[in-house]
Design an enzyme around this catalytic site. Structure first.
Site, PDB file in Angstrom:
ATOM      1  N   GLY A 105       0.657  -1.193   0.088  1.00  0.00           N
ATOM      2  CA  GLY A 105       0.051   0.005  -0.114  1.00  0.00           C
ATOM      3  C   GLY A 105       0.966   1.241   0.094  1.00  0.00           C
ATOM      4  O   GLY A 105       0.289   2.279   0.592  1.00  0.00           O
ATOM      5  N   TYR A 119     -14.993  -1.703   8.249  1.00  0.00           N
ATOM      6  CA  TYR A 119     -13.708  -1.151   8.400  1.00  0.00           C
ATOM      7  C   TYR A 119     -13.410  -1.578  10.234  1.00  0.00           C
ATOM      8  O   TYR A 119     -12.032  -2.151  10.321  1.00  0.00           O
ATOM      9  CB  TYR A 119     -13.499   0.108   8.289  1.00  0.00           C
ATOM     10  CG  TYR A 119     -12.274   0.908   8.642  1.00  0.00           C
ATOM     11  CD1 TYR A 119     -11.121   0.632   7.769  1.00  0.00           C
ATOM     12  CD2 TYR A 119     -11.919   1.710   9.869  1.00  0.00           C
ATOM     13  CE1 TYR A 119      -9.910   1.162   8.058  1.00  0.00           C
ATOM     14  CE2 TYR A 119     -10.632   2.450   9.802  1.00  0.00           C
ATOM     15  CZ  TYR A 119      -9.706   1.938   9.079  1.00  0.00           C
ATOM     16  OH  TYR A 119      -8.671   2.668   9.318  1.00  0.00           O
TER      17      TYR A 119
HETATM   18  P1  NAD Z   1      -4.734   4.819   1.852  1.00  0.00           P
HETATM   19  O1  NAD Z   1      -6.150   4.420   1.138  1.00  0.00           O
HETATM   20  O2  NAD Z   1      -4.305   6.099   1.213  1.00  0.00           O
HETATM   21  O3  NAD Z   1      -3.684   3.621   0.995  1.00  0.00           O
HETATM   22  C1  NAD Z   1      -3.954   2.351   1.066  1.00  0.00           C
HETATM   23  C2  NAD Z   1      -3.043   1.826  -0.175  1.00  0.00           C
HETATM   24  O4  NAD Z   1      -3.515   0.454  -0.354  1.00  0.00           O
HETATM   25  C3  NAD Z   1      -3.647   2.509  -1.614  1.00  0.00           C
HETATM   26  O5  NAD Z   1      -2.447   2.844  -2.190  1.00  0.00           O
HETATM   27  C4  NAD Z   1      -4.278   1.276  -2.246  1.00  0.00           C
HETATM   28  O6  NAD Z   1      -3.899   1.334  -3.899  1.00  0.00           O
HETATM   29  C5  NAD Z   1      -3.538   0.003  -1.774  1.00  0.00           C
HETATM   30  N1  NAD Z   1      -4.426  -1.264  -1.947  1.00  0.00           N
HETATM   31  C6  NAD Z   1      -5.650  -1.344  -1.885  1.00  0.00           C
HETATM   32  N2  NAD Z   1      -5.929  -2.603  -2.133  1.00  0.00           N
HETATM   33  C7  NAD Z   1      -4.701  -3.178  -2.282  1.00  0.00           C
HETATM   34  C8  NAD Z   1      -4.343  -4.746  -2.567  1.00  0.00           C
HETATM   35  N3  NAD Z   1      -5.289  -5.536  -2.853  1.00  0.00           N
HETATM   36  N4  NAD Z   1      -3.190  -5.284  -2.793  1.00  0.00           N
HETATM   37  C9  NAD Z   1      -2.073  -4.107  -2.549  1.00  0.00           C
HETATM   38  N5  NAD Z   1      -2.591  -2.779  -2.247  1.00  0.00           N
HETATM   39  C10 NAD Z   1      -3.692  -2.321  -2.037  1.00  0.00           C
HETATM   40  O7  NAD Z   1      -4.656   4.303   3.206  1.00  0.00           O
HETATM   41  P2  NAD Z   1      -3.613   4.926   4.369  1.00  0.00           P
HETATM   42  O8  NAD Z   1      -4.333   6.002   4.897  1.00  0.00           O
HETATM   43  O9  NAD Z   1      -2.218   5.136   3.947  1.00  0.00           O
HETATM   44  O10 NAD Z   1      -3.966   3.995   5.382  1.00  0.00           O
HETATM   45  C11 NAD Z   1      -2.717   2.697   5.589  1.00  0.00           C
HETATM   46  C12 NAD Z   1      -3.038   1.781   6.873  1.00  0.00           C
HETATM   47  O11 NAD Z   1      -3.104   2.712   7.842  1.00  0.00           O
HETATM   48  C13 NAD Z   1      -4.430   1.079   6.637  1.00  0.00           C
HETATM   49  O12 NAD Z   1      -4.388  -0.118   7.340  1.00  0.00           O
HETATM   50  C14 NAD Z   1      -5.459   2.094   7.491  1.00  0.00           C
HETATM   51  O13 NAD Z   1      -6.457   1.491   8.147  1.00  0.00           O
HETATM   52  C15 NAD Z   1      -4.484   2.587   8.623  1.00  0.00           C
HETATM   53  N6  NAD Z   1      -4.908   3.770   8.995  1.00  0.00           N
HETATM   54  C16 NAD Z   1      -4.797   5.085   8.606  1.00  0.00           C
HETATM   55  C17 NAD Z   1      -5.289   6.181   9.048  1.00  0.00           C
HETATM   56  C18 NAD Z   1      -5.335   7.432   8.204  1.00  0.00           C
HETATM   57  O14 NAD Z   1      -5.705   8.416   8.884  1.00  0.00           O
HETATM   58  N7  NAD Z   1      -4.557   7.636   7.046  1.00  0.00           N
HETATM   59  C19 NAD Z   1      -5.536   6.241  10.294  1.00  0.00           C
HETATM   60  C20 NAD Z   1      -5.711   4.959  10.921  1.00  0.00           C
HETATM   61  C21 NAD Z   1      -5.371   3.776  10.339  1.00  0.00           C
HETATM   62  N1  SER Z   2      -8.433   7.921   9.089  1.00  0.00           N
HETATM   63  C1  SER Z   2      -9.109   6.506   9.131  1.00  0.00           C
HETATM   64  C2  SER Z   2     -10.502   6.607   8.619  1.00  0.00           C
HETATM   65  O1  SER Z   2     -11.228   7.511   8.854  1.00  0.00           O
HETATM   66  C3  SER Z   2      -9.133   6.113  10.464  1.00  0.00           C
HETATM   67  O2  SER Z   2      -8.714   4.634  10.485  1.00  0.00           O
HETATM   68  O3  SER Z   2     -10.824   5.704   7.986  1.00  0.00           O
END
Ligand code: NAD
Ligand code: SER
Length: 325
Positions: A8, A142
């Site tokens: 990702g 989620y």
């Molecule tokens: P994002 O949506 O920006 O990025 C996720 C990436 O995963 C994308 O680039 C997408 O193309 C890729 N992806 C989707 N399906 C896929 C697959 N089958 N194989 C490979 N890649 C695939 O998400 P993010 O914000 O970077 O979040 C990353 C992680 O952190 C997630 O687990 C999310 O739940 C967690 N998280 C994020 C936040 C936040 O605020 N951004 C907060 C809490 C937790």
């Molecule tokens: N930023 C994330 C969401 O809103 C928290 O996991 O899904």
């Protein structure tokens, strides 16, 4: 030296984590992977990139063999708001993708970081000072996958001795890569719109309180947790971590200190409002502080100064953005 694989890696966190890991461990020691090609020149050119779908277990192990991976940061996922529109896909990617990565990590004896979220809590969780160990009955797909993911990572550690570690992140605020469809995305969009148009229409109510963190603190938290002494980690897969908590009204006030004409209006999206209302107002992150020394550095004021400065630079010089032509 570690040989790291990031899944990702084109997403909000992955694009910046890849750069931070390459700086820390060397450019050729960090393989960025995703099902999307990077549009950012730095991410594409600063080290190896592989197309990798986490739903394909053979492909995962092939890429790991080629690059002799010993550490994985698994960031591929579907976020909360998109998950409610595509629950089957959210289950596939967040659960089957994680299972495939856990199995590959077990086979190749890799250390594994998997992020959880405030989304792992639900409407019956205590909302103020949410404890590290508490009720987790989320009512989003989620959240269901995040709780199951925490438990599965605990299981692989206990059953197979796998070095799994993870954090319950709050909403993350950043300026490099736009967020991928979460409930907390407003806290990023508001800065973009303040700089571009001096006004923003918010999909959450003015008084919706949520935990947040600025990306530099989140990157440091992931790397510090993976470097921490394992003997000190009691809650290895699901540490509450936070840096600040605020409402849309409060962040708008903070932006107005720098852009006095900034205006905010509210047009509530019932789906995302219901999700936000089921998440904590603010979490207790004392376990992370005690077990591996977690300390945030940015508060709302410091983050706002930095976000506005960085985004103003980009908006006034769009040709300097690092896009692949
Ligand atoms: P994002 O949506 O920006 O990025 C996720 C990436 O995963 C994308 O680039 C997408 O193309 C890729 N992806 C989707 N399906 C896929 C697959 N089958 N194989 C490979 N890649 C695939 O998400 P993010 O914000 O970077 O979040 C990353 C992680 O952190 C997630 O687990 C999310 O739940 C967690 N998280 C994020 C936040 C936040 O605020 N951004 C907060 C809490 C937790
Ligand atoms: N930023 C994330 C969401 O809103 C928290 O996991 O899904």
């Amino acid at each position: 030296m570690k040989k790291i694989l990031v899944t990702g890696a084109v997403g909000q966190i992955g694009s910046e984590l890849t750069a931070a890991l390459r700086k820390e461990y060397g450019e050729n020691h960090v393989v960025a992977t995703d099902i999307r090609m990077p549009t950012d020149v730095d991410l594409r050119d600063s080290g190896p990139f592989e197309f990798l779908d986490c739903l394909d277990p053979n492909h995962i192990t092939r890429v790991m063999q080629i690059h002799e991976t010993d550490t994985i940061y698994h960031l591929a996922a579907i976020l909360s708001a998109v998950g409610e529109t595509k629950p089957a896909q959210a289950w596939q990617v967040n659960m089957n993708g994680l299972y495939n990565i856990l199995e590959a990590a077990r086979q190749y004896h890799c250390a594994l970081f998997v992020p959880s979220s405030i989304g792992a809590f639900g409407p019956t969780t205590p909302r103020d000072n949410t404890p590290q160990d508490t009720i987790q009955r989320p009512d989003t797909i989620y959240g269901v996958t995040k709780v199951a993911g925490e438990l599965l990572c605990d299981y692989y550690h206990k059953r197979f001795g796998l070095d799994t570690r993870g954090l319950r992140f709050p909403g993350l605020v950043s300026y490099e890569t736009e967020p991928g469809g979460g409930t907390t995305d407003y806290a990023v969009e508001i800065y973009y719109e303040a700089v571009r148009h001096k006004k923003y229409k918010c999909y959450l109510r003015e008084d919706t309180s949520l935990d947040m963190m600025y990306m530099p603190d989140a990157l440091r938290a992931m790397i510090e947790l993976m470097e921490a002494d394992p003997s000190k980690l009691k809650h290895r897969n699901a540490f509450n971590v936070t840096a600040m908590n605020f409402t849309p009204g409060r962040v708008a006030d903070e932006i107005r200190k720098h852009i006095p004409e900034f205006e905010i209006a509210y047009e509530v999206d019932p789906t995302r409002q219901a999700i936000a209302d089921s998440w904590p107002n603010y979490m207790d992150d004392s376990a992370a502080r005690h077990e591996w020394g977690w300390r945030p550095t940015y508060d709302l004021a410091g983050m706002t100064v930095d976000m506005l400065e960085k985004l103003t630079g980009r908006v006034s010089a769009p040709d300097k953005q690092k896009r692949v032509s």
